[in-house]
Design a protein around this motif. Structure first.
Motif, short mmCIF file in Angstrom:
data_model
loop_
_atom_site.label_atom_id
_atom_site.label_comp_id
_atom_site.label_asym_id
_atom_site.label_seq_id
_atom_site.Cartn_x
_atom_site.Cartn_y
_atom_site.Cartn_z
N UNK A 16 60.15 46.79 51.41
CA UNK A 16 60.48 46.74 52.73
C UNK A 16 59.03 46.58 53.33
N UNK A 17 58.21 47.48 53.06
CA UNK A 17 57.04 47.60 53.69
C UNK A 17 56.25 45.97 53.36
N UNK A 18 56.41 45.52 52.24
CA UNK A 18 55.78 44.47 51.86
C UNK A 18 56.48 43.02 52.75
N UNK A 19 57.60 43.12 52.81
CA UNK A 19 58.42 42.10 53.65
C UNK A 19 58.13 42.18 55.11
N UNK A 20 57.83 43.61 55.62
CA UNK A 20 57.79 43.73 57.02
C UNK A 20 56.23 43.26 57.53
N UNK A 21 55.48 43.78 56.61
CA UNK A 21 54.04 43.16 57.06
C UNK A 21 53.94 41.70 56.72
#
Length: 440
Positions: A16-21
């Motif tokens: 989720x963090x990778x996709x968000x950034x």
């Protein structure tokens, strides 16, 4: 160490963090690239914008210095020498109008003395080109007709020194190898049938200050027309219209939102709010003709008030104010009433000081919409006196053949206020939106 390894980790948190950034970075890049291209294009010549592959760094304009020798010619009178200098500058530049020439200087010499100096920067050529050299026709008769106009508008600086000028100590021959721009100028002047002076020498150098000439063009674009207005006048009209609209939205929308939130019954306030919100669904084109007829009956067509009044109260603004005011502590309002304060006093002394975020949100939202508006000002503003800058740009582009590079410089100027306001008010905007009922 063991306790750290036993820490509970949420499954998929890293993904989720990778996709968000990644999504955030993508949208930042998509937003910034057009802005950078607009700024870069505002400092280019009109042809460089369309070159492929595109270049991001503008080419530094060239300052071309020409020396014309009048030995052996019959030209002696100042007006004859001035005419020849204007022909050397204007007719040559017309044929090279798509080159990145920043300025052109012509030095006339006769019997070893400098008799005149003529100089013109690129922005003056851009401003005067449509009237002075609208076609490629180059004749003495054409320039004699245009010369008074050049003098009156101050497009080309001409200084006559006469026989008492300083001795000429410069080069006496054209260099064997010339840069591309100077080489083209040499060929055009040598082949010219109107320029009387003999080309003695030519040189070129970079002039980075001319990168910003497109911005000067905006300020002087209408300077040659009778009863014309410059870009600064249209910019001032936009400031007046936008400022008056923001004040009216804050005043009328704020008081209406306060009344719906705290002065009427909740059910009645809900139905009235629904009515105001429903106005958002009416297309602007559907009310354009009735709105124009209303302004005509009020004798407000072709006035700044005719542009301002239709924007004095928007349904969405009243809805935002109502949603924010409902979140404020009612105890303070009740305390004010117990102390004998009127509703107007409560609104000005209690509600407004606590509502800076929503007033900021409405101000920025109104600024963006009205500052960039084109259709309604185009319809209701008939004369240049009341044009906003968006209408003026459309007229300049149609009548004066304004290039894409000047259009880009105008967009940069129009974007600067938006960027300043949004960046400086970012925290208040976030705080205001979080209390309007639009979060989540």
């Amino acid at each position: 160490m063991a306790a750290r390894n036993k820490r509970i980790r949420e499954r998929g948190a890293l993904s989720v963090k990778i996709v968000s950034y990644s999504v955030a970075a993508f949208f930042i890049i998509v937003s910034v690239i057009p802005l950078l291209w607009m700024i870069s294009s505002s400092m280019k010549d009109n042809i460089s914008i369309y070159k492929f592959p595109p270049t991001w760094v503008p080419k530094v304009p060239k300052s071309v210095n020409i020396t014309l020798n009048y030995d052996g010619t019959k030209l002696q009178k100042p007006e004859e020498l001035e005419l020849d200098a204007m022909e050397a500058i204007w007719f040559t530049w017309k044929k090279m109008q798509n080159e990145a020439i920043g300025s052109m200087r012509v030095t006339g010499i006769k019997d070893g003395h400098v008799v005149y100096i003529a100089y013109m920067p690129a922005y003056n050529f851009t401003i005067g080109r449509p009237q002075i050299v609208p076609t490629q026709l180059a004749t003495d008769a054409t320039m004699r007709i245009k010369l008074p106009q050049i003098r009156e508008r101050g497009l080309t600086e001409f200084r006559m020194l006469g026989s008492g000028g300083a001795e000429y100590h410069g080069a006496t021959a054209v260099p064997a190898e010339l840069p591309e721009t100077a080489s083209t100028v040499q060929r055009l002047i040598s082949e010219s049938k109107v320029v009387k002076g003999e080309l003695q020498t030519i040189s070129e150098s970079g002039d980075w200050k001319r990168l910003f000439d497109n911005y000067i063009v905006l300020w002087q674009m209408a300077s040659g027309d009778d009863n014309a207005y410059g870009f600064q006048h249209f910019l001032l009209n936009s400031v007046i219209v936008t400022g008056a609209t923001i004040v009216s939205q804050l005043l009328i929308g704020g008081m209406a939102g306060y009344a719906l939130a705290h002065l009427v019954r909740r059910r009645i306030g809900g139905w009235l709010t629904l009515f105001f919100v429903a106005t958002i669904m009416i297309p602007e084109l559907a009310i354009l003709v009735p709105l124009y007829l209303t302004m005509d009956k009020l004798h407000l067509v072709n006035t700044l008030w005719g542009i301002i009044l239709p924007h004095t109260a928007w349904g969405i603004v009243i809805f935002l104010f109502k949603g924010f005011f409902e979140q404020l502590p009612g105890e303070l309002i009740q305390a004010g009433r117990i102390d004998g304060a009127s509703e107007v006093h409560i609104f000005w002394r209690i509600i407004i000081p606590m509502s800076t975020p929503i007033f900021t949100v409405v101000s920025v939202m109104t600024f963006i919409a009205v500052w960039n508006e084109f259709l309604w000002p185009l319809v209701v503003a008939k004369s240049p006196q009341v044009w906003t800058f968006t209408v003026a740009l459309n007229d300049f582009q149609n009548r004066q053949s304004m290039g894409a590079n000047v259009i880009m410089s105008s967009l940069v100027i129009a974007t600067i206020p938006l960027m300043i306001i949004i960046i400086s008010c970012q925290k208040l905007i976030e705080k205001g939106v979080s209390f309007t009922g639009l979060k989540g």
